[in-house]
Design a protein around this motif. Structure first.
Motif, PDB file in Angstrom:
ATOM      1  N   GLN A  38     -28.694   7.501  -8.205  1.00 57.43           N
ATOM      2  CA  GLN A  38     -27.624   8.190  -8.926  1.00 57.43           C
ATOM      3  C   GLN A  38     -27.190   7.334 -10.120  1.00 57.43           C
ATOM      4  OE1 GLN A  38     -26.328  11.196  -8.302  1.00 57.43           O
ATOM      5  NE2 GLN A  38     -27.233  11.652  -6.313  1.00 57.43           N
ATOM      6  N   SER A  46     -24.885   9.004  -2.028  1.00 62.25           N
ATOM      7  CA  SER A  46     -23.742   9.851  -2.377  1.00 62.25           C
ATOM      8  C   SER A  46     -23.897  11.288  -1.895  1.00 62.25           C
ATOM      9  CB  SER A  46     -23.491   9.820  -3.888  1.00 62.25           C
ATOM     10  OG  SER A  46     -24.575  10.351  -4.606  1.00 62.25           O
ATOM     11  N   ASP A  47     -25.098  11.858  -1.973  1.00 60.94           N
ATOM     12  CA  ASP A  47     -25.304  13.241  -1.531  1.00 60.94           C
ATOM     13  C   ASP A  47     -24.849  13.442  -0.095  1.00 60.94           C
ATOM     14  OD1 ASP A  47     -26.374  14.077  -3.928  1.00 60.94           O
ATOM     15  OD2 ASP A  47     -28.206  14.885  -3.055  1.00 60.94           O
ATOM     16  N   HIS A 188     -26.888  15.022 -13.866  1.00 63.18           N
ATOM     17  CA  HIS A 188     -27.116  14.141 -12.714  1.00 63.18           C
ATOM     18  C   HIS A 188     -26.432  12.800 -12.936  1.00 63.18           C
ATOM     19  CE1 HIS A 188     -29.286  12.596  -9.217  1.00 63.18           C
ATOM     20  NE2 HIS A 188     -29.572  11.515  -9.932  1.00 63.18           N
ATOM     21  N   ALA A 189     -25.521  12.460 -12.030  1.00 68.88           N
ATOM     22  CA  ALA A 189     -24.802  11.181 -12.087  1.00 68.88           C
ATOM     23  C   ALA A 189     -24.048  11.002 -13.393  1.00 68.88           C
ATOM     24  CB  ALA A 189     -25.775  10.004 -11.869  1.00 68.88           C
ATOM     25  N   SER A 192     -18.997  14.259 -14.153  1.00 65.04           N
ATOM     26  CA  SER A 192     -18.438  15.020 -13.026  1.00 65.04           C
ATOM     27  C   SER A 192     -18.729  14.335 -11.698  1.00 65.04           C
ATOM     28  CB  SER A 192     -18.994  16.445 -13.030  1.00 65.04           C
ATOM     29  OG  SER A 192     -18.600  17.139 -14.181  1.00 65.04           O
ATOM     30  N   CYS A 193     -19.988  13.946 -11.519  1.00 59.27           N
ATOM     31  CA  CYS A 193     -20.382  13.269 -10.279  1.00 59.27           C
ATOM     32  C   CYS A 193     -19.675  11.927 -10.152  1.00 59.27           C
ATOM     33  CB  CYS A 193     -21.891  13.081 -10.257  1.00 59.27           C
ATOM     34  SG  CYS A 193     -22.490  12.165  -8.818  1.00 59.27           S
ATOM     35  N   THR A 194     -19.604  11.198 -11.249  1.00 55.72           N
ATOM     36  CA  THR A 194     -18.947   9.886 -11.231  1.00 55.72           C
ATOM     37  C   THR A 194     -17.472  10.026 -10.865  1.00 55.72           C
ATOM     38  OG1 THR A 194     -20.488   9.080 -12.916  1.00 55.72           O
ATOM     39  CG2 THR A 194     -18.470   7.811 -12.570  1.00 55.72           C
ATOM     40  N   TYR A 241     -29.409   8.456 -15.026  1.00 57.50           N
ATOM     41  CA  TYR A 241     -28.317   9.416 -15.135  1.00 57.50           C
ATOM     42  C   TYR A 241     -28.573  10.363 -16.307  1.00 57.50           C
ATOM     43  CZ  TYR A 241     -26.461   6.369 -18.870  1.00 57.50           C
ATOM     44  OH  TYR A 241     -26.304   5.628 -20.010  1.00 57.50           O
ATOM     45  N   TYR A 248     -15.924   9.851 -17.259  1.00 58.44           N
ATOM     46  CA  TYR A 248     -15.445  10.357 -15.967  1.00 58.44           C
ATOM     47  C   TYR A 248     -13.925  10.477 -15.909  1.00 58.44           C
ATOM     48  CZ  TYR A 248     -13.803   5.807 -14.241  1.00 58.44           C
ATOM     49  OH  TYR A 248     -13.115   4.629 -14.061  1.00 58.44           O
TER      50      TYR A 248
END
Length: 275
Positions: A38, A46-47, A188-189, A192-194, A241, A248
């Motif tokens: 990630q 994380s998933d 990806h990463a 939003s994910c962070t 990423y 973030y």
């Protein structure tokens, strides 16, 4: 703080406790995901941490409404077709994923479980195909009501019909603009994910490093090539990423976020389905 993906699952229960819950008509939630890179700033697990957290939140909602619910030990040996070129992205053969998931379903069926709902947040299409085939086999060969919980956004993107028995589709009572409109393509990463990981699992995010990461500023055409996977994906995103992790802080998750939205609306759909 220590995070355990076995917390509140069958792994922390005795067999007699599991049997007593099944005898009361418990449904089973199955957290699913992968161990996957990630970027340089987020832990590879994380998933599965997120899908496990969602299952815990759904279980609490169901129990608050007097519905018996168990969480199976998480399944995380999936397929990383896109990010498989990176260290840390474990990937299994498609047939392995199908067979192991089928064996999990068969065990649950043997114990008297009638309904299993898989919660998977991994977006790899090859992995999704394996999950679909395993669920199909569980339904046809075992007579188990196995379904994957997905939002109507995902269903529409993939062209999945509302009547497809392999899925339980829930409506998200929000518009996409309410969540976050990124400046750069956030795949990806990214931001939003962070932001999500920093909210729920802050010790798994290197926020000092995040500030140094530049936006990838990639296009939709780049995204299509990225989906080829392997070394192609690695050449397009050499640091792993796809987005702007350093942004973030612009993502406001105080009221609306993926984890709580998924848990809330999936719970509503489940309770309606189980009536």
């Amino acid at each position: 703080m220590t995070y355990s993906i076995f917390e509140d699952t069958m792994s922390d229960m005795s067999w007699t406790e599991i049997q007593a819950s099944i005898d009361k008509g418990a449904i089973v939630l199955l957290p699913s995901g992968v161990i996957e890179q990630q970027g340089p700033h987020i832990a590879t697990g994380s998933d599965i941490y997120v899908s496990h957290l969602i299952c815990r939140k759904i279980r609490n909602e169901l129990r608050n409404n007097n519905r018996e619910c168990l969480i199976a030990p998480p399944f995380y040996w999936g397929i990383n077709h896109v990010t498989g070129g990176f260290p840390g992205s474990f990937t299994s053969r498609k047939e392995t994923v199908i067979h192991v998931l089928f064996d999990i379903f068969a065990s649950l069926k043997q114990w008297g479980v009638k309904q299993v709902f898989l919660v998977d947040i991994h977006g790899d299409s090859v992995n999704g195909e394996a999950l679909y085939e395993a669920i199909t086999a569980a339904r046809t060969e075992l007579g188990l009501d196995a379904r994957s919980l997905i939002s109507h956004w995902i269903a529409e993107d993939l062209g999945i019909d509302q009547e497809n028995d392999n899925f339980l589709i829930f409506d998200v009572d929000l518009v996409l603009e309410d969540l976050y409109a990124p400046e750069y393509l956030d795949v990806h990463a990214g931001e939003s994910c962070t932001a999500m990981m920093n909210k729920f699992f802050p010790e798994l995010v290197n926020v000092e490093l995040v500030r140094e990461l530049e936006s990838t500023n990639l296009s939709h055409e780049d995204f299509k090539k990225w989906l080829t996977g392997g070394e192609v994906a690695k050449s397009i995103t050499p640091y792993g990423y796809f987005g702007a992790p350093a942004d973030y802080g612009k993502v406001d998750l105080t009221e609306i976020n993926f984890v709580d939205s998924f848990s809330k609306f999936a719970s509503i759909r489940l309770m309606d389905y189980l009536k």
